[in-house]
Design a protein around this motif. Structure first.
Motif, PDB file in Angstrom:
ATOM      1  N   THR A 138      34.845  33.368  52.184  1.00 15.73           N
ATOM      2  CA  THR A 138      35.685  34.476  52.636  1.00 15.73           C
ATOM      3  C   THR A 138      36.321  34.266  53.997  1.00 15.73           C
ATOM      4  OG1 THR A 138      33.744  35.570  53.581  1.00 15.73           O
ATOM      5  CG2 THR A 138      34.308  36.132  51.318  1.00 15.73           C
ATOM      6  N   THR A 139      36.097  33.149  54.645  1.00 17.25           N
ATOM      7  CA  THR A 139      36.565  32.977  56.013  1.00 17.25           C
ATOM      8  C   THR A 139      38.070  32.801  56.102  1.00 17.25           C
ATOM      9  OG1 THR A 139      36.133  30.598  55.879  1.00 17.25           O
ATOM     10  CG2 THR A 139      34.391  31.989  56.808  1.00 17.25           C
ATOM     11  N   GLU A 140      38.728  32.352  55.032  1.00 19.13           N
ATOM     12  CA  GLU A 140      40.164  32.092  55.091  1.00 19.13           C
ATOM     13  C   GLU A 140      40.939  32.988  54.134  1.00 19.13           C
ATOM     14  OE1 GLU A 140      40.653  27.947  54.370  1.00 19.13           O
ATOM     15  OE2 GLU A 140      39.483  27.336  56.107  1.00 19.13           O
ATOM     16  N   LEU A 141      40.420  34.185  53.897  1.00 24.55           N
ATOM     17  CA  LEU A 141      41.037  35.103  52.954  1.00 24.55           C
ATOM     18  C   LEU A 141      41.782  36.216  53.665  1.00 24.55           C
ATOM     19  CD1 LEU A 141      38.171  35.472  50.342  1.00 24.55           C
ATOM     20  CD2 LEU A 141      40.435  34.547  49.893  1.00 24.55           C
ATOM     21  N   PHE A 142      42.850  36.702  53.022  1.00 27.33           N
ATOM     22  CA  PHE A 142      43.518  37.903  53.479  1.00 27.33           C
ATOM     23  C   PHE A 142      42.870  39.104  52.800  1.00 27.33           C
ATOM     24  CE2 PHE A 142      46.905  34.823  54.378  1.00 27.33           C
ATOM     25  CZ  PHE A 142      47.247  35.217  55.673  1.00 27.33           C
ATOM     26  N   HIS A 143      42.349  40.004  53.587  1.00 28.13           N
ATOM     27  CA  HIS A 143      41.685  41.197  53.073  1.00 28.13           C
ATOM     28  C   HIS A 143      42.697  42.316  52.894  1.00 28.13           C
ATOM     29  CE1 HIS A 143      37.397  39.920  53.965  1.00 28.13           C
ATOM     30  NE2 HIS A 143      38.128  38.978  54.527  1.00 28.13           N
ATOM     31  N   THR A 144      42.500  43.138  51.878  1.00 28.20           N
ATOM     32  CA  THR A 144      43.319  44.313  51.680  1.00 28.20           C
ATOM     33  C   THR A 144      42.487  45.374  50.974  1.00 28.20           C
ATOM     34  OG1 THR A 144      45.427  45.129  50.784  1.00 28.20           O
ATOM     35  CG2 THR A 144      44.221  43.539  49.438  1.00 28.20           C
ATOM     36  N   LYS A 145      42.975  46.587  50.982  1.00 27.93           N
ATOM     37  CA  LYS A 145      42.297  47.665  50.276  1.00 27.93           C
ATOM     38  C   LYS A 145      42.880  47.798  48.873  1.00 27.93           C
ATOM     39  CE  LYS A 145      39.068  49.557  52.801  1.00 27.93           C
ATOM     40  NZ  LYS A 145      37.673  49.635  52.293  1.00 27.93           N
TER      41      LYS A 145
END
Length: 430
Positions: free
Chosen positions: A165-172
């Motif tokens: 998860t360190t290089e992921l774009f997070h979104t809701k």
């Protein structure tokens, strides 16, 4: 007859009309030379004052860069140009006059050109890069469709990551946490259990704060997954696929490679099989080349990959990396479990890794152990675990980064020129 530049060879000696933009022009006394483009190609139009009249000739001399027009004339062969044809213009009609076009025929800085990417795409070299990209995509579909693969579209919004998860774009995602996809691989494995051989082609996203010439934030990947295939089978598919793509570009992008100044003799050497060296041998090779700072168990960076590639004039597979630096799903070597059955394919000439692939773990018990080691016990990954529970088989797959492959084949230094509108660490415009 209305036609395009790409089709003028059919109409030698005939009068045609083409919708074009004026790329550049020059005049010599009573002749004007118009450099024309229409999206399908580039062609010279010759305007002779005696043939077209004084008023029209002066109008031709006054045409501005990127003005759009319809030109009418007779197609003639021209052995002096690489294109092979030119247009003897007898009439033209201005559609829209362009004023003060920003990208003039002079040197411009990279940031200026990137700010005007929407216009820079019109230039001959950028046009050539995009045509090479298009041919690689066409040849990709041709290869996999011909060899019995089914295209499967994996989701862009996911509830889990493929490799961490360190290089992921997070979104809701409404009330849930979601991520932009960094790989379609996990979903492709599920599809392979339904269709045997599958592939996807789509955008992926890495929130990696890197500014190197090899990295983009948003890029496109081709990802095949194959049931009943072991690691060696997968390596053969990879080298056949890359060979097919290079041959397709050589056959169908002659003018584009010439516009880019690409040495075709270098590409003509790209034939399967490709050399293979182990991670251990790669470490020894780097030590011999003076890289005393690299130790067994460390991953390779761009300088290391470039140094390894210098020993070969073809792409080279580096196989069997340490398990500790590779993804949780890669199958350990049965004879040496500290390394996994994987490979990175390194392009020659310093373009770095273009493919990463492996045989996947197919044993339920081992995968459960990997889940525990990587703290993947949540609900988001349970469906992936079930692939080993219901009819598990040996299977392998890989991912090819399109933009790095375009850069290598086209001979372009930076990947920002290999995608229409690049997304970089400092760029979201245009």
């Amino acid at each position: 007859m209305k036609t395009t530049i790409a089709e003028v060879s059919r109409y030698v000696g005939e009068e045609v009309t083409i919708g074009v933009w004026l790329q550049n022009k020059r005049s010599s006394g009573k002749i004007a030379f118009l450099q024309l483009r229409d999206g399908t190609g580039f062609m010279q139009g010759i305007v002779v004052k005696a043939d077209i009249g004084e008023d029209k000739f002066q109008q031709a001399k006054a045409l501005t860069q990127e003005t759009s027009l319809y030109v009418t004339g007779v197609v003639v062969e021209d052995t002096r140009s690489s294109f092979g044809y030119e247009l003897q213009v007898n009439n033209f009609e201005i559609i829209h006059e362009a004023v003060d076009y920003p990208i003039t025929p002079k040197e411009h800085g990279t940031e200026f050109l990137m700010d005007h990417r929407h216009l820079w795409l019109r230039s001959k070299k950028q046009h050539a890069v995009m045509k090479v990209r298009n041919e690689i995509i066409r040849a990709t579909y041709e290869f996999f469709n011909t060899n019995g693969y089914t295209k499967i579209d994996s989701p862009i919004l996911t509830g889990s990551s493929a490799e961490g998860t360190t290089e992921l774009f997070h979104t809701k995602y409404f009330d849930e946490e979601a991520y932009l996809s960094q790989s379609g691989q996990l979903y492709l494995e599920a599809a392979a259990m339904a269709f045997g051989k599958v592939f996807s082609f789509g955008p992926t996203f890495r929130a990696e704060k890197s500014k190197t010439r090899r990295h983009l934030i948003e890029f496109w990947m081709i990802e095949p997954e194959m049931a009943f295939m072991d690691h060696d089978d997968s390596l053969e598919v990879q080298e056949q696929y890359v060979t097919h793509v290079v041959e397709a570009v050589l056959e169908n992008c002659t003018l584009e490679l010439e516009a880019l100044g690409r040495d075709k003799a270098v590409l003509e050497k790209i034939k399967a099989p490709f050399p293979r060296i182990s991670y251990d041998e790669a470490i020894d090779l780097l030590k011999e080349k003076g890289f005393d700072d690299i130790d067994w168990g460390e991953d390779f960076g761009a300088p290391h990959e470039t140094a390894i590639a210098e020993s070969y004039d073809k792409p080279v597979f580096i196989v069997n990396y340490p398990a500790e630096i590779k993804a949780f799903y890669m199958k350990p070597d049965p004879e040496r479990p500290e390394v996994v059955l994987c490979a990175d394919l390194i392009a020659p000439e310093g373009y770095g890794e273009i493919i990463g692939g492996s045989q996947r773990i197919d044993d339920l018990e081992l995968m459960q152990k990997r889940y525990e080691e990587h703290d993947l016990t949540g609900d988001a990954y349970q469906w992936y675990l079930q692939l080993r529970e219901y009819g598990s088989v040996p299977h392998s797959g890989f991912g090819l980064g399109l933009e790095r492959t375009v850069a290598w084949i086209a001979g372009v230094e930076h990947v920002r020129e290999t995608i229409p509108f690049p997304r970089l660490l400092n760029r979201l415009y245009p």
